[in-house]
Design an enzyme around this catalytic site. Structure first.
Site, PDB file in Angstrom:
ATOM      1  N   HIS A 117      80.647  80.619  54.322  1.00 16.66           N
ATOM      2  CA  HIS A 117      81.156  79.243  54.397  1.00 16.66           C
ATOM      3  C   HIS A 117      80.068  78.310  53.879  1.00 16.66           C
ATOM      4  O   HIS A 117      78.894  78.467  54.220  1.00 16.66           O
ATOM      5  CB  HIS A 117      81.498  78.910  55.857  1.00 16.66           C
ATOM      6  CG  HIS A 117      81.897  77.471  56.066  1.00 16.66           C
ATOM      7  ND1 HIS A 117      81.059  76.546  56.647  1.00 16.66           N
ATOM      8  CD2 HIS A 117      83.034  76.802  55.777  1.00 16.66           C
ATOM      9  CE1 HIS A 117      81.684  75.371  56.721  1.00 16.66           C
ATOM     10  NE2 HIS A 117      82.873  75.503  56.194  1.00 16.66           N
ATOM     11  N   HIS A 163      77.932  69.379  49.785  1.00 16.81           N
ATOM     12  CA  HIS A 163      78.801  69.116  50.923  1.00 16.81           C
ATOM     13  C   HIS A 163      79.149  67.645  50.885  1.00 16.81           C
ATOM     14  O   HIS A 163      78.309  66.799  51.192  1.00 16.81           O
ATOM     15  CB  HIS A 163      78.096  69.496  52.232  1.00 16.81           C
ATOM     16  CG  HIS A 163      79.031  69.661  53.379  1.00 16.81           C
ATOM     17  ND1 HIS A 163      78.645  69.534  54.691  1.00 16.81           N
ATOM     18  CD2 HIS A 163      80.355  69.952  53.402  1.00 16.81           C
ATOM     19  CE1 HIS A 163      79.690  69.742  55.478  1.00 16.81           C
ATOM     20  NE2 HIS A 163      80.722  69.995  54.723  1.00 16.81           N
TER      21      HIS A 163
END
Length: 581
Positions: A117, A163
């Site tokens: 992830h 991110h």
């Protein structure tokens, strides 16, 4: 003990490996049972391998190879010292050296897949650097699913990986793609899936399509723009790269993104990186799951063929998508609906899965028999911690996605699970999760299938891998071991040995018994800690081992660091016995 005396004793111990006097009494008795006149011959060792180690097919040649491997001793057999050396040696590991032995010809949906992830993050989820280094490290460890979040760069003419809506520093997409190509098949030849979280406009999607096509060339698996009717097998996709993403909507303008921005530190878990104990918090109990809605869920798109945003999608980009992802419009029943004509990937946060499992456990299992379910950490895990992976595995979820830089007990379970099947990153799911006629109900408590008896004899090697003042400044360490099971809730338990004071070579000689209702999903957990009266106990090593490949008998169990790296010398001598209930 004075500091000077301690150092003299320590130096003496450093010069000598284990001695016969340190061998547990049970080991000495077994040696006497299978030896004559102080020598265990080839025939005696063969009988020991068959009767104690449960190696039913062990031959005289196997026994002779062991004798030959223990150097500097009599070639015709083993004396007690050599026998002890064999038992504690690298030649006697706890897992069977089977290599890839699962059936690899079933559809991808029939396998648990080693999944990362936010694979590009070097640390926490809010402010760490983005880099291709964590991606390389994950691939070297056998991770088969790499997640990349792709965004326009600052000048809107190229693509970065970062991110989004955080302070993480970006890395160029092309750098990540090139590293994936270079390291994809170093640890395993089975396919690598790249899951893309896409925040691009059609022009940049076209640019991504060009990058992906040029970088991967013939190894890219591109079945076309339509959904697959069934997933191919890992065997048929060896050394192939697969792209998986949702058919994305048009890129949100900067103003819209800004309105949704999450200000670092607000509305988030206040825990900082490093707040956990040195070895990580205890793995959460599946019975204590929280069902509070997540504030930062993955923005999966609605799958609707009539969605206008679909028409803006760059056609060359859409053709790259081999595994289509997304959430259909409607409730949970619609999300879990099984389409006989096509397969897809569905994503749920750990909390969404926990909530769905209460009311739709069997439906989730049925969905995962044909389709792929990806589970990912909740958004409040800003310190890159992880969750209990068993919640996903017991419901058939193939892609239980973990922060591979989030060291701690949860990640140790992930490392342990994927030691099985030769560490290739694909594990065939147990038959009970694949049976369409009798769908497994994870909430039903099953009868005990087998019992595992574990004896923890002793440990050694800390005086080689740790500085002599690491645990205590003026005395040898006070070690204790924790042993237990991670599995379905009824099987999960941890037990503890007594603490042995002032000993670099602790001999606990304690036995534990673990009843297993679902041994197929069970992992043996082993940890060693050093008791500290005034502060937190010190970490002394850990390992997790898949019960499905655990060898019966007396075995040398190497321990790993908190990051999962094997120590040079630290290991335990343990015995494993499987007993029918």
């Amino acid at each position: 003990m004075s500091k000077q005396t301690y150092r003299v004793c320590f130096c003496f111990r450093r010069r000598f490996r284990l001695t016969v006097s340190e061998a547990p009494e049970e080991i000495k008795k077994l040696f006497e049972q299978y030896s004559e006149n102080g020598l265990m011959t080839v025939d005696g060792l063969q009988r020991f391998l068959i009767e104690v180690q449960k190696e039913d097919k062990a031959t005289r040649d196997d026994a002779q190879k062991i004798i030959d491997s223990v150097k500097h001793f009599h070639r015709k057999g083993l004396n007690l010292e050599a026998f002890f050396k064999y038992l504690f040696g690298d030649i006697n590991p706890p897992l069977a050296p089977l290599g890839v032995h699962h059936d690899m010809n079933a559809p991808l949906s029939h396998y648990f897949i080693h999944t990362g992830h936010n694979s590009y993050l070097t640390g926490n989820q809010l402010s760490s650097d983005c880099s291709d280094v964590p991606i390389i490290n994950a691939l070297k460890r056998g991770v088969r699913v790499i997640e990349l979040d792709i965004w326009p760069n600052s000048t809107k003419d190229d693509v970065d990986v970062l991110h989004g809506r955080t302070l993480t520093t970006p890395v160029e997409l092309i750098k990540c793609l090139r590293s994936i190509k270079e390291y994809a098949f170093v640890a395993s030849e089975y396919p690598v899936v790249i899951t893309l979280e896409d925040h691009l406009n059609p022009d940049l999607q076209a640019k991504v399509a060009e990058m992906v096509t040029q970088t991967f060339g013939d190894i890219l698996f591109s079945p076309g723009s339509e959904c697959l009717q069934e997933f191919p097998s890992p065997e048929s996709l060896k050394k192939r790269i697969i792209i998986s993403t949702k058919p994305p909507k048009e890129y949100l303008e900067a103003k819209e993104v800004k309105d949704k921005e999450v200000e670092p530190g607000k509305g988030k878990d206040k825990g900082k990186v490093g707040d956990e104990e040195a070895w990580g918090k205890e793995v959460s109990d599946l019975n204590e799951a929280g069902y509070k809605d997540d504030e930062d869920e993955d923005d999966e798109e609605d799958l609707d063929d009539g969605d206008k945003s679909q028409h803006a999608l760059a056609p060359e980009y859409k053709r790259l998508i081999a595994i289509h992802a997304g959430k259909p419009k409607g409730g949970l029943e619609e999300c879990l609906r099984v389409d006989p004509d096509k397969v897809r990937r569905l994503s749920m946060s750990e909390q969404q899965l926990e909530k769905a499992a209460v009311t739709h456990g069997k439906e989730i299992v049925r969905f995962t028999q044909r389709n792929i379910l990806r589970v990912y950490p909740k958004g409040t895990r800003v310190n890159s911690s992880n969750y209990n992976p068993l919640i996903g595995w017991m419901h058939g979820a193939q892609m239980v996605a973990f922060n591979m830089q989030g060291y701690g007990r949860s990640l140790w379970l992930m490392h342990g699970m994927f030691k099985a099947n030769g560490g290739c990153g694909y594990l065939k799911k147990p038959d009970f999760l694949l049976n369409p006629n009798e769908v497994f109900d994870p909430r039903v408590e099953l009868p005990v299938k087998k019992k595992l008896k574990v004896t923890v004899y002793m440990g050694e090697g800390w005086y080689y891998d740790f500085h002599h003042t690491h645990f205590d400044a003026y005395s040898p360490p006070d070690f204790y071991a924790r042993v237990g099971i991670a599995g379905v809730p009824v099987d999960s338990v941890m037990k503890k040995t007594k603490t042995l004071e002032d000993n670099w070579v602790p001999s606990w000689n304690e036995e534990f018994e673990f009843p297993l209702t679902v041994p197929e999903l069970a992992l043996l957990r082993v940890e060693v800690h050093e008791y500290d009266m005034s502060e937190k106990d010190d970490f002394g090593g850990q390992t997790c081992l898949p019960i499905s490949e655990l060898r019966s008998g007396i075995r040398a169990v190497p321990l790993n660091s908190r990051k999962g790296d094997k120590y040079n010398s630290v290991k335990l001598l343990m015995r494993f016995e499987f007993v029918d209930p």
